[in-house]
Design an enzyme around this catalytic site. Sequence first.
Site, PDB file in Angstrom:
ATOM      1  N   GLU A  67      -1.705 -79.881  34.626  1.00  0.00           N
ATOM      2  CA  GLU A  67      -2.307 -78.556  34.475  1.00  0.00           C
ATOM      3  C   GLU A  67      -1.886 -77.619  35.603  1.00  0.00           C
ATOM      4  OE1 GLU A  67      -3.752 -77.358  31.976  1.00  0.00           O
ATOM      5  OE2 GLU A  67      -3.956 -79.203  30.832  1.00  0.00           O
TER       6      GLU A  67
ATOM      7  N   CYS B  83       0.686 -69.324  16.939  1.00  0.00           N
ATOM      8  CA  CYS B  83       0.122 -67.995  17.213  1.00  0.00           C
ATOM      9  C   CYS B  83       0.791 -67.414  18.453  1.00  0.00           C
ATOM     10  CB  CYS B  83      -1.395 -68.103  17.402  1.00  0.00           C
ATOM     11  SG  CYS B  83      -2.267 -66.540  17.313  1.00  0.00           S
TER      12      CYS B  83
ATOM     13  N   CYS C 238       2.035 -67.000  10.837  1.00  0.00           N
ATOM     14  CA  CYS C 238       0.702 -66.962  10.247  1.00  0.00           C
ATOM     15  C   CYS C 238       0.569 -67.873   9.023  1.00  0.00           C
ATOM     16  CB  CYS C 238       0.348 -65.525   9.859  1.00  0.00           C
ATOM     17  SG  CYS C 238       0.176 -64.428  11.284  1.00  0.00           S
TER      18      CYS C 238
ATOM     19  N   CYS D 171      -9.214 -65.628  10.300  1.00  0.00           N
ATOM     20  CA  CYS D 171      -8.547 -64.708  11.212  1.00  0.00           C
ATOM     21  C   CYS D 171      -8.836 -63.252  10.840  1.00  0.00           C
ATOM     22  CB  CYS D 171      -7.039 -64.970  11.204  1.00  0.00           C
ATOM     23  SG  CYS D 171      -6.144 -63.974  12.415  1.00  0.00           S
TER      24      CYS D 171
ATOM     25  N   CYS E 219      -0.618 -71.274  10.036  1.00  0.00           N
ATOM     26  CA  CYS E 219      -1.801 -71.343  10.899  1.00  0.00           C
ATOM     27  C   CYS E 219      -2.977 -71.966  10.158  1.00  0.00           C
ATOM     28  CB  CYS E 219      -2.174 -69.944  11.382  1.00  0.00           C
ATOM     29  SG  CYS E 219      -3.628 -69.934  12.464  1.00  0.00           S
TER      30      CYS E 219
END
Length: 616
Positions: free
Chosen positions: A203, A359, A366, A375, A369
């Site tokens: 991270e 995205c 899209c 959305c 997705c």
Amino acid sequence: MIPRVPRLSSLWVRGTSASSAGATPAVGDVGRPSPSESQTGRTSVQTSRVWRGGVGSARAGSLLAGAVRITAWIGRSHAPWSASGSWVRETAREAIMKKPRAAVGSRCRKRASSQEGREKCACSSAQAKPSAPNAGLARRQEEVELQASVSPYHLFRDTAEVTVFRESLLSWYDREKRDLPWRRQAEGEVDPDRRAYAVWVSEVMLQQTQVATVINYYTRWMQKWPTLQDLASASLEEVNQLWAGLGYYSRGRRLLQGARKVVEELGGHMPRTAETLQQLLPGVGRYTAGAIASIAFGQATGVVDGNVVRVLCRVRAIGADPSSTLVSQQLWSLAQQLVDPTRPGDFNQAAMDLGATVCTPQRPLCSQCPLQSLCRARQRVEREQLSASQSLPGSADVEECAPNTGQCQLCTPPTEPWDQSLGVANFPRKASRKSLREECSATCVLEQPRALGGARILLVQRPNSGLLAGLWEFPSVTMEPSEQCQRKALLQELQNWAGPLPATRLQHLGQVVHIFSHIKLIYQVYGLALEGQTPVTDTPPGARWLTREEFHTAAVSTAMKKVFRVYEGQRPGTCKGSRRATPSSRKKPSPGQQVLDSLFRPHIRTDTPSLKIAAQ
């Protein structure tokens, strides 16, 4: 005669806690009138208020000891009052164990023997960190105010929507998740501390850095330091050396500091919650703490990074600036509401993967997705397309917010009209970029071609704080862009490290532009080869003579590697068959030299005593 224990203990408690009379009341007492107190009930109300206000541990200890003595004095024969002695004793013990929040002020009051000391004490108490109940109350109040200023259009209003969001995203993740080394490491590790360490390293490396770049660095890091204990025993020089080229070098330094703290102060065990991770580990912010806690320890806490911001802003059509405090708070609130309590780590990674692969900032996919039915941005695109095709002002059957009311603070500002060509990429709003501060630096590659053991170049170490802290670089001086005395200042810097040097051999080779997060740094690159001189063997602390092979593995920044490539392309006086240009014998440069000149626009000096730089 039976003593009046309640009244006696009341008087004694008041005397013991008299100096705490000005303590701050508990949250529940703020703005609330004091209830009327009877003589027998005064002790419990008063002592409760005093202890919650923060009686010192020493005073509470004396109270506990006194309670024990009172109970012994009363004896078993006074059964009606034995409960009162027990209550005093237990309540005092509770006051000690809870470590009241005004302890800072109490310690300060203990030291204050003058009016000045009491004033300092009052100031310290006022600036003390708020207690957990206060913080929780303030957070809830902020959430209430935020919800009141936000249209329900931007929220998830029922559990059905939340359930669909979780199931759809996790189902997609199970099919499409990326195979990454830190995920394999975490999934295959049974030891929770080693698992958390693996997540922590990944991270930190992924902050402001692309996944493709991190993979190789992460693999080499975990091979070199597979555990917290291994990293804690490493030196900063080793960490900087492995981190070289990854950028944002303070990240590696804080990882080292954090590992040492875990090993030396926390018994080798990582904190188990997002709150304690953020509180105890240097360089660990809210996002990193949430990621470690959810992935390594299964804590149901949401995370918000750049990818998650994009997903949430589009799913709920949030067009306001995501970097603003209000919008950021709303995004964190949404992330916490949505995170799956049974698979929090997978859910957070799924949201990040979706933002990174589907995205995306430009040209989002899209049709692939899993959240397209939820959305709001996609719904807005369809409404705009329908409106444009039918030449209608809008479609009544498509839900939307009411941006014209001026009440919703999450809608796109009226000053930013809808761009039909962008589609869902109208969300989120792009924050205005700050202009970079421009700085100029003169740097020189100083080489000993005939040094023992092969040619060597001089590197010096940067200070331990500030930009590129602790890394190695070629001797440099910071100059104003309009400065005309670069050569003189640079030569002086070189002589500070290597002794007397021939000024006439200092040659300007070109320039390198390197962009840091907040600085545009322009390096004017010089070269100087010490041919025909006695090799320099003694160097002051903070300087090294390295071979080319050692340079490429040293802890140097990407900017210095760019500088060295310029030097290698135009090495002064060391290229076979090269000849230094003079005013009387200047030849047309070769085709290769012309290409380099067009790239770097070098300024070749004339060989004159005045050291005047002439543009070629």
